[in-house]
Design a protein around this motif. Structure first.
Motif, PDB file in Angstrom:
ATOM      1  N   LEU A 316       0.827  -1.197   0.000  1.00 19.68           N
ATOM      2  CA  LEU A 316       0.000   0.000   0.000  1.00 19.68           C
ATOM      3  C   LEU A 316       0.860   1.244   0.000  1.00 19.68           C
ATOM      4  CD1 LEU A 316      -2.625  -1.031   2.715  1.00 19.68           C
ATOM      5  CD2 LEU A 316      -2.886  -1.198   0.239  1.00 19.68           C
ATOM      6  N   GLY A 317       0.273   2.337  -0.471  1.00 20.23           N
ATOM      7  CA  GLY A 317       0.933   3.627  -0.356  1.00 20.23           C
ATOM      8  C   GLY A 317       0.772   4.202   1.035  1.00 20.23           C
ATOM      9  N   PRO A 318       1.527   5.231   1.376  1.00 18.19           N
ATOM     10  CA  PRO A 318       1.466   5.801   2.732  1.00 18.19           C
ATOM     11  C   PRO A 318       0.077   6.265   3.155  1.00 18.19           C
ATOM     12  CG  PRO A 318       3.425   6.567   1.615  1.00 18.19           C
ATOM     13  CD  PRO A 318       2.631   5.816   0.593  1.00 18.19           C
ATOM     14  N   THR A 319      -0.658   6.906   2.255  1.00 22.65           N
ATOM     15  CA  THR A 319      -1.992   7.386   2.621  1.00 22.65           C
ATOM     16  C   THR A 319      -2.931   6.223   2.888  1.00 22.65           C
ATOM     17  OG1 THR A 319      -1.661   9.372   1.284  1.00 22.65           O
ATOM     18  CG2 THR A 319      -3.913   8.841   1.921  1.00 22.65           C
ATOM     19  N   LEU A 324      -5.719   2.482   7.258  1.00 22.40           N
ATOM     20  CA  LEU A 324      -5.779   1.255   8.062  1.00 22.40           C
ATOM     21  C   LEU A 324      -5.225   1.494   9.461  1.00 22.40           C
ATOM     22  CD1 LEU A 324      -4.664  -1.475   5.485  1.00 22.40           C
ATOM     23  CD2 LEU A 324      -6.954  -0.631   6.001  1.00 22.40           C
ATOM     24  N   LEU A 325      -4.200   2.326   9.571  1.00 23.20           N
ATOM     25  CA  LEU A 325      -3.612   2.613  10.876  1.00 23.20           C
ATOM     26  C   LEU A 325      -4.607   3.342  11.778  1.00 23.20           C
ATOM     27  CD1 LEU A 325      -0.955   2.338  12.476  1.00 23.20           C
ATOM     28  CD2 LEU A 325      -0.329   4.603  11.641  1.00 23.20           C
ATOM     29  N   ILE A 353      -0.563  -3.570   6.568  1.00 24.21           N
ATOM     30  CA  ILE A 353       0.240  -2.345   6.490  1.00 24.21           C
ATOM     31  C   ILE A 353       1.715  -2.678   6.308  1.00 24.21           C
ATOM     32  CG2 ILE A 353       0.964  -0.279   7.766  1.00 24.21           C
ATOM     33  CD1 ILE A 353      -1.725  -0.380   9.219  1.00 24.21           C
ATOM     34  N   LEU A 354       2.177  -3.751   6.946  1.00 20.40           N
ATOM     35  CA  LEU A 354       3.606  -4.057   6.988  1.00 20.40           C
ATOM     36  C   LEU A 354       4.141  -4.705   5.715  1.00 20.40           C
ATOM     37  CD1 LEU A 354       3.867  -5.322  10.676  1.00 20.40           C
ATOM     38  CD2 LEU A 354       4.689  -3.159   9.754  1.00 20.40           C
ATOM     39  N   ILE A 355       3.309  -4.929   4.726  1.00 18.31           N
ATOM     40  CA  ILE A 355       3.791  -5.469   3.457  1.00 18.31           C
ATOM     41  C   ILE A 355       4.554  -4.379   2.717  1.00 18.31           C
ATOM     42  CG2 ILE A 355       3.102  -6.393   1.217  1.00 18.31           C
ATOM     43  CD1 ILE A 355       0.735  -7.707   2.611  1.00 18.31           C
ATOM     44  N   LEU A 356       5.789  -4.647   2.386  1.00 10.74           N
ATOM     45  CA  LEU A 356       6.670  -3.662   1.770  1.00 10.74           C
ATOM     46  C   LEU A 356       6.881  -3.972   0.296  1.00 10.74           C
ATOM     47  CD1 LEU A 356       9.400  -3.278   4.534  1.00 10.74           C
ATOM     48  CD2 LEU A 356       7.513  -1.739   4.036  1.00 10.74           C
TER      49      LEU A 356
END
Length: 636
Positions: A316-319, A324-325, A353-356
């Motif tokens: 995912l992108g930061p936004t 999700l955060l 979220i932690l998928i890079l």
């Protein structure tokens, strides 16, 4: 502040600055004291002054009225809100559980965010009345400015939508911290924020395995995401740029570990059954296990959908990570900490979220760190992962002083993510050590941080009362001991004296120490009055052969102490509950009802069974008794 000390704040500069600005006194607000070992508190005081929070005529500079009096000075609303929330989290006892919430900062933070977002309501789809509900919510937080806000007339570009989405997520984080609205309202706000950027998500159950040698598939909770702009959400950021953050793997701690980092779609037998030509013909095998540090880029996935392998979605992108955060904050603040379903949902969000990307670098330093922090919270309650959780938390604390990444990378989305300051992570790490029985190790940790009340608690838990008294005496006799530290140490002395003979009512020493803390703070340390109130209340019923006049006298003193503490900071539900109990004993049932209602107002938005709601049933029972005693039969 993270990273190495900036050159502008060397010792000589800080000494010069301290002559004109007392950071400790400048950050005290509503009877709550700041943590005395904050890194560069001068920056927060400077920000306060630059944003116009100067003293207004005949007003307390730390009061809400003084802050709002300078609301027309042109300072950006979003910066004002961020400064107020950073100030809130700099307080010594601040936490998301409702303690040390400064009423003045709460008002300013919510009002500033809401006034800012009222300008961009046109970006929200007006379906099912969502826009009107959100408008009503925002106007309620800033009633004085709600009808004078000028709507933004800018064309809704992708950059504008992304920025508004990020600020909505930031507001959701603050609402969770203060629990200012009900949980469904925050969830709807998060969903609206995601849709502004054409991003949606949902929870789903898919068959898979969680252990390496597992032969039977079971349902695994995952987060499905959909977006209309493909994988490259941040079009101006290259996938090769980013930050390297240490994420501890389970295999690093135990080579024989068979727990997978993330759910896997196929078992070992099914993987072996895959034909070798399929692996060499350029087609990706759908059996690849997902690791929290790497994943397929997913650039070939269809628009608006995820990959065929649900356990290997694209990064995912930061936004999108931020959306999700924000939901992670909702789960943690509105639910009981040991709720198994909540913890599983929290883990699924963190795993997504932690998928890079293939580079293994995170595009948002604080967002990725916050996801690791929430993963720690989930793993504290699992016997096979609690060791990794503690080590990961220690790593997050240590990375605050790393030279890399640069400040620009660290500050990207730092305010939006709700990532806690360093001293809060350090305190959490010490409390976790205490929970796991490492009491003296936790004591050394708190001692090094000069968190003396926590250090004293460790010594008392280890049955080392004499050493605790010596530690307090050492702190009070130190010439470098700040006023705030002295107040907390005198309160710690009072606690020790009150516990010495609790059944005999011999608490004169404790009363003296609490009064001493109140006096040296110039009547600004509300905790001293809170402890005095509890002391008087216990004395009223624990003293032997006490007359009715003595009992009534102690109850009146307790009520007076609680009211003094609430006058400094009304955001203290435990004091409201205690004050209600005192008034019940004094047969002031109307005042007791008002106190109990104020207590319920703090937790009316939390779910049933949460830690904050443990006393809810007691409060309702007490209110019923008050109504019966007064012959008031009406609907509350």
């Amino acid at each position: 502040m993270t990273g190495p000390a900036p050159a502008a704040f060397d010792d000589e500069t800080r000494t010069t600055f301290s002559k004109f600005c007392n950071a400790e006194e400048g950050l005290e607000i509503d009877g709550e004291q700041p943590y005395d070992r904050l890194s560069f508190p001068e920056t927060l005081v400077i920000a306060r002054k630059l944003l116009g929070w100067a003293e207004a005529p005949n007003q307390d500079p730390s009061s809400a009225s003084s802050i709002m009096a300078h609301h027309e000075n042109g300072a950006p609303l979003i910066l004002r809100a961020r400064c107020a929330f950073a100030w809130q989290r700099s307080l010594f006892d601040a936490s998301e559980t409702g303690t040390s919430h400064a009423h003045s900062l709460r008002r300013v933070t919510l009002a500033s965010y809401s006034e800012f977002l009222l300008k961009f309501l046109h970006l929200i789809e007006d379906s099912s009345g969502k826009r009107s509900r959100i408008q009503s919510l925002l106007e309620k937080q800033c009633p004085e400015k709600a009808h004078s806000v000028k709507r933004c007339e800018r064309k809704p570009t992708a950059a504008l939508k992304k920025g508004v989405t990020q600020v909505f997520c930031e507001l959701c984080t603050v609402l969770c911290w203060y629990q200012a609205v009900e949980e469904p309202v925050v969830v709807e706000l998060i969903e609206v924020a995601g849709k502004i950027s054409d991003f949606t998500y949902s929870f789903d159950g898919i068959e898979g395995i969680r252990r390496k040698f597992q032969t039977k598939k079971t349902a695994q909770l995952v987060v499905r995401t959909n977006r209309d702009n493909g994988c490259a959400e941040e079009s101006g950021v290259e996938q090769t740029s980013g930050c390297q953050i240490k994420a501890i793997q389970l295999n690093e701690l135990n080579p024989d570990n068979d727990i997978l980092e993330a759910p896997k779609k196929q078992t070992l037998k099914e993987e072996e059954a895959v034909s070798s030509p399929a692996q060499t013909s350029g087609v990706d095998s759908p059996t690849t296990a997902v690791n929290n540090n790497s994943s397929n880029s997913g650039s070939g996935s269809p628009k608006g959908t995820e990959e065929d392998n649900e356990f290997a979605p694209s990064p995912l992108g930061p936004t999108e990570q931020l959306v999700l955060l924000a939901h992670c904050h909702v789960f943690w603040c509105y639910h009981t900490k040991r709720d198994p379903l909540m913890l599983e949902q929290l883990a699924a969000l963190c795993a997504r979220i932690l998928i890079l990307p293939e580079s293994g670098l995170s595009l948002a330093y604080t967002v990725y760190s916050a996801a690791l922090w929430f993963r720690c919270k989930h793993e504290y309650y699992r016997s096979h992962t609690k060791e990794r959780a503690c080590l990961q938390l220690q790593t997050l604390v240590e990375q605050f002083v790393d030279e890399n990444p640069i400040a620009q990378a660290r500050s990207f989305l730092a305010s939006h993510s709700g990532y806690p300051p360093r001293h809060m992570l350090q305190k959490e790490f010490g409390h976790r050590m205490m929970q796991y029985g490492m009491v003296m190790t936790a004591f050394k940790h708190f001692e090094s941080l000069e968190m003396w009340p926590e250090a004293v608690d460790c010594l008392m838990a280890a049955d080392r009362r004499t050493e605790a008294l010596k530690l307090i005496d050492k702190c009070l006799n130190s010439t470098k001991c700040a006023i705030a530290v002295q107040c907390r140490m005198y309160c710690a002395l009072g606690d020790l004296a009150a516990d010495e003979n609790p059944n005999d009512g011999l608490t004169e020493k404790a009363e003296f120490y609490y009064e001493k803390a109140w006096e040296i703070s110039k009547h600004r340390f509300g905790k001293a009055q809170k402890l005095l109130g509890w002391l008087y209340f216990k004395r009223a019923f624990s003293a032997r052969n006490a007359t009715q006049e003595e009992i009534q006298s102690n109850l009146h003193k307790a009520a007076s102490s609680f009211e003094k503490s609430l006058a400094l900071n009304p955001c203290n539900p435990s004091i409201c509950f205690s004050l209600g109990c005192v008034h019940m004993r004094l047969e002031n049932f109307e005042k007791a009802l008002n106190a109990f209602k104020k207590h319920l107002d703090f937790f009316v938005h939390t779910a049933e069974g949460t830690d904050q709601n443990d006393r809810r049933y007691e409060v309702h029972a007490n209110m019923a008794a008050c109504l019966v005693a007064c012959y008031f039969f009406f609907i509350l």
